[in-house]
Write a protein that holds these residues in place. Structure first.
Motif, PDB file in Angstrom:
ATOM      1  N   THR A 112      20.257 -37.547  -6.188  1.00 30.92           N
ATOM      2  CA  THR A 112      19.025 -38.104  -6.732  1.00 30.92           C
ATOM      3  C   THR A 112      18.202 -36.983  -7.336  1.00 30.92           C
ATOM      4  OG1 THR A 112      18.996 -39.820  -5.023  1.00 30.92           O
ATOM      5  CG2 THR A 112      16.959 -39.453  -6.239  1.00 30.92           C
ATOM      6  N   ARG A 113      18.006 -37.043  -8.645  1.00 31.11           N
ATOM      7  CA  ARG A 113      17.156 -36.075  -9.350  1.00 31.11           C
ATOM      8  C   ARG A 113      15.811 -36.747  -9.615  1.00 31.11           C
ATOM      9  NH1 ARG A 113      19.851 -31.631 -11.299  1.00 31.11           N
ATOM     10  NH2 ARG A 113      22.111 -31.670 -10.973  1.00 31.11           N
ATOM     11  N   SER A 114      14.775 -36.164  -9.071  1.00 35.54           N
ATOM     12  CA  SER A 114      13.455 -36.782  -9.139  1.00 35.54           C
ATOM     13  C   SER A 114      12.480 -35.917  -9.922  1.00 35.54           C
ATOM     14  CB  SER A 114      12.897 -37.005  -7.731  1.00 35.54           C
ATOM     15  OG  SER A 114      13.778 -37.786  -6.959  1.00 35.54           O
ATOM     16  N   GLU A 115      11.555 -36.577 -10.598  1.00 34.30           N
ATOM     17  CA  GLU A 115      10.471 -35.893 -11.295  1.00 34.30           C
ATOM     18  C   GLU A 115       9.169 -36.616 -10.973  1.00 34.30           C
ATOM     19  OE1 GLU A 115      11.227 -35.507 -15.466  1.00 34.30           O
ATOM     20  OE2 GLU A 115      12.934 -34.136 -15.173  1.00 34.30           O
ATOM     21  N   LEU A 312      21.026 -46.682 -13.501  1.00 35.31           N
ATOM     22  CA  LEU A 312      20.783 -45.279 -13.833  1.00 35.31           C
ATOM     23  C   LEU A 312      19.614 -44.680 -13.066  1.00 35.31           C
ATOM     24  CD1 LEU A 312      21.298 -45.336 -17.720  1.00 35.31           C
ATOM     25  CD2 LEU A 312      22.998 -45.095 -15.892  1.00 35.31           C
ATOM     26  N   GLY A 313      18.602 -45.489 -12.783  1.00 37.05           N
ATOM     27  CA  GLY A 313      17.461 -44.957 -12.051  1.00 37.05           C
ATOM     28  C   GLY A 313      16.216 -45.784 -12.281  1.00 37.05           C
ATOM     29  N   VAL A 314      15.097 -45.237 -11.845  1.00 37.15           N
ATOM     30  CA  VAL A 314      13.808 -45.922 -11.976  1.00 37.15           C
ATOM     31  C   VAL A 314      12.767 -44.919 -12.447  1.00 37.15           C
ATOM     32  CG1 VAL A 314      14.369 -47.576 -10.158  1.00 37.15           C
ATOM     33  CG2 VAL A 314      13.142 -45.493  -9.571  1.00 37.15           C
ATOM     34  N   TRP A 332       6.445 -40.723 -12.346  1.00 41.55           N
ATOM     35  CA  TRP A 332       7.538 -40.304 -11.466  1.00 41.55           C
ATOM     36  C   TRP A 332       8.814 -40.997 -11.917  1.00 41.55           C
ATOM     37  CZ3 TRP A 332       9.723 -44.576  -9.559  1.00 41.55           C
ATOM     38  CH2 TRP A 332       8.918 -45.681  -9.256  1.00 41.55           C
ATOM     39  N   SER A 333       9.930 -40.424 -11.576  1.00 41.04           N
ATOM     40  CA  SER A 333      11.218 -41.048 -11.883  1.00 41.04           C
ATOM     41  C   SER A 333      12.259 -40.546 -10.901  1.00 41.04           C
ATOM     42  CB  SER A 333      11.663 -40.724 -13.318  1.00 41.04           C
ATOM     43  OG  SER A 333      11.997 -39.350 -13.446  1.00 41.04           O
ATOM     44  N   THR A 334      13.287 -41.343 -10.697  1.00 46.04           N
ATOM     45  CA  THR A 334      14.451 -40.906  -9.923  1.00 46.04           C
ATOM     46  C   THR A 334      15.706 -41.362 -10.658  1.00 46.04           C
ATOM     47  OG1 THR A 334      14.576 -42.921  -8.559  1.00 46.04           O
ATOM     48  CG2 THR A 334      13.219 -41.113  -7.734  1.00 46.04           C
ATOM     49  N   ALA A 335      16.646 -40.447 -10.845  1.00 48.38           N
ATOM     50  CA  ALA A 335      17.939 -40.745 -11.464  1.00 48.38           C
ATOM     51  C   ALA A 335      19.007 -40.598 -10.391  1.00 48.38           C
ATOM     52  CB  ALA A 335      18.211 -39.798 -12.622  1.00 48.38           C
ATOM     53  N   THR A 336      19.809 -41.625 -10.211  1.00 48.28           N
ATOM     54  CA  THR A 336      20.782 -41.663  -9.121  1.00 48.28           C
ATOM     55  C   THR A 336      22.204 -41.684  -9.662  1.00 48.28           C
ATOM     56  OG1 THR A 336      19.202 -42.930  -7.776  1.00 48.28           O
ATOM     57  CG2 THR A 336      21.501 -42.908  -7.045  1.00 48.28           C
TER      58      THR A 336
END
Length: 347
Positions: A112-115, A312-314, A332-336
């Motif tokens: 999980t890559r989060s921003e 892909l993510g949120v 914010w975002s998370t890519a899974t």
């Protein structure tokens, strides 16, 4: 036609933003930002003497100032979003693949890559700028989920800045205090029971990954279930259901059958709309489908590959600008992503 009139036509139930509504929206945004994905957030903790863990949290004072600066308007410059969200979600549900299932001795690696925006404010609480905090979580889930799980967490240097050079200086300082890729935080726990940490347990009755086996496998029944869990929540049913579904999908633990049902459930939400047909998240392109926050401050989105049905993510984006932060900026975002691996970190 100006933006306010567009919003009034699209969402006539939205009232003028009173001080009470501003406070409620701030509370919801904070709660949702800390919840995505909730199970990861619940596990973050600081032990005595340990470095600060990467955390997807937002500066409270900065959010308050940002929300106060945002006016209610139609999403992103008053342009109406393309139609067809329900059809797109229904078609994507038919394309969902079988999913990954590790064999004995293998692990499902969920990355999980989060921003998230970290706001900087002046002495008067006005937004001076912000930078994007970047973190990575890698969960190694064994074939037998009762066995030991491993979680690796670290930060990445910020590369997006809004404001003057002091913003970059603050970003460098905070990054220096966080766990980094060369020396990450590694946590182990049987059955994925990493503990709740300093953020505490869930603050509501929303569904968590522990509920996955018992959730209904029919869209209307799942909608009823998730709606009931949101009774008493300080948000609309669509916003609350969207929050639960995006949180669960972000965990990487939802099987293919339930993923398809969740897409179909989102298609039942009356407010859902296609918000970005060319959405990019962590280098992958898909289509964003979202629901506007109750007061119009943010739009919360799930991003999928409509051709293959892949999740892909949120992400959540500001509807309007705040100080130097432009309209449409990602809050914010998370890519899974998930893969099958045969080994786990030894550190």
């Amino acid at each position: 036609m100006d933006e306010i009139r567009l919003l009034r036509r699209a969402r006539p139930e939205v009232p003028e933003p009173t001080a009470e509504l501003l406070a409620q929206a701030r509370a919801r945004l904070l709660a949702h930002a800390e919840q995505v994905p909730q199970d990861r957030a619940d596990r973050l903790r600081d032990s005595s003497g340990r470095r600060r863990r990467p955390r997807r949290t937002l500066a409270v004072a900065g959010i308050a100032a940002a929300l106060a600066a945002i006016v209610v308007s139609a999403p992103f410059g008053g342009q109406q979003a393309p139609a067809g969200a329900a059809g797109l979600l229904t078609e994507a549900s038919r394309q969902v693949g079988a999913g990954l299932r590790p064999s004995s001795g293998q692990y499902l690696k969920i990355t999980t890559r989060s921003e998230s925006l970290s706001y900087l404010t002046d002495d008067d609480g006005q937004v001076m700028g912000a930078y994007v905090v970047r973190t990575v979580d890698e969960d190694y889930v064994p074939a037998d989920r009762n066995d030991e799980w491993v979680e690796v967490s670290y930060s990445l240097p910020a590369r997006t800045f809004y404001g003057d050079p002091s913003v970059e200086a603050a970003a460098r300082r905070d990054y220096g205090q966080s766990a980094q890729a060369a020396d990450p935080d590694v946590t182990r726990a049987p059955g994925g029971q990493f503990g709740n940490g300093e953020l505490g347990g869930p603050s509501n009755d929303y569904a968590t990954t522990a509920d996955l086996p018992s959730l209904p496998r029919a869209p209307s029944a799942l909608l009823e279930d998730l709606s009931a869990r949101s009774d008493g929540a300080d948000s609309s049913t669509s916003v609350a259901v969207m929050a639960q579904i995006t949180t669960l999908l972000s965990s990487g633990l939802v099987d293919a059958e339930l993923t398809a049902v969740m897409y179909q459930t989102l298609a039942l939400l009356p407010e859902v709309q296609v918000t970005d047909r060319q959405a990019t998240l962590d280098g992958r392109k898909g289509t964003a489908v979202g629901v506007v926050d109750d007061e119009g401050f943010a739009i919360n989105e799930v991003i999928i590959d409509p051709a293959g049905g892949g999740f892909l993510g949120v992400r959540s984006r500001q509807v309007d600008g705040a100080g130097p932060i432009p309209a449409g900026a990602v809050i914010w975002s998370t890519a899974t992503t998930s893969t099958i691996v045969g080994t786990i970190p030894s550190v």
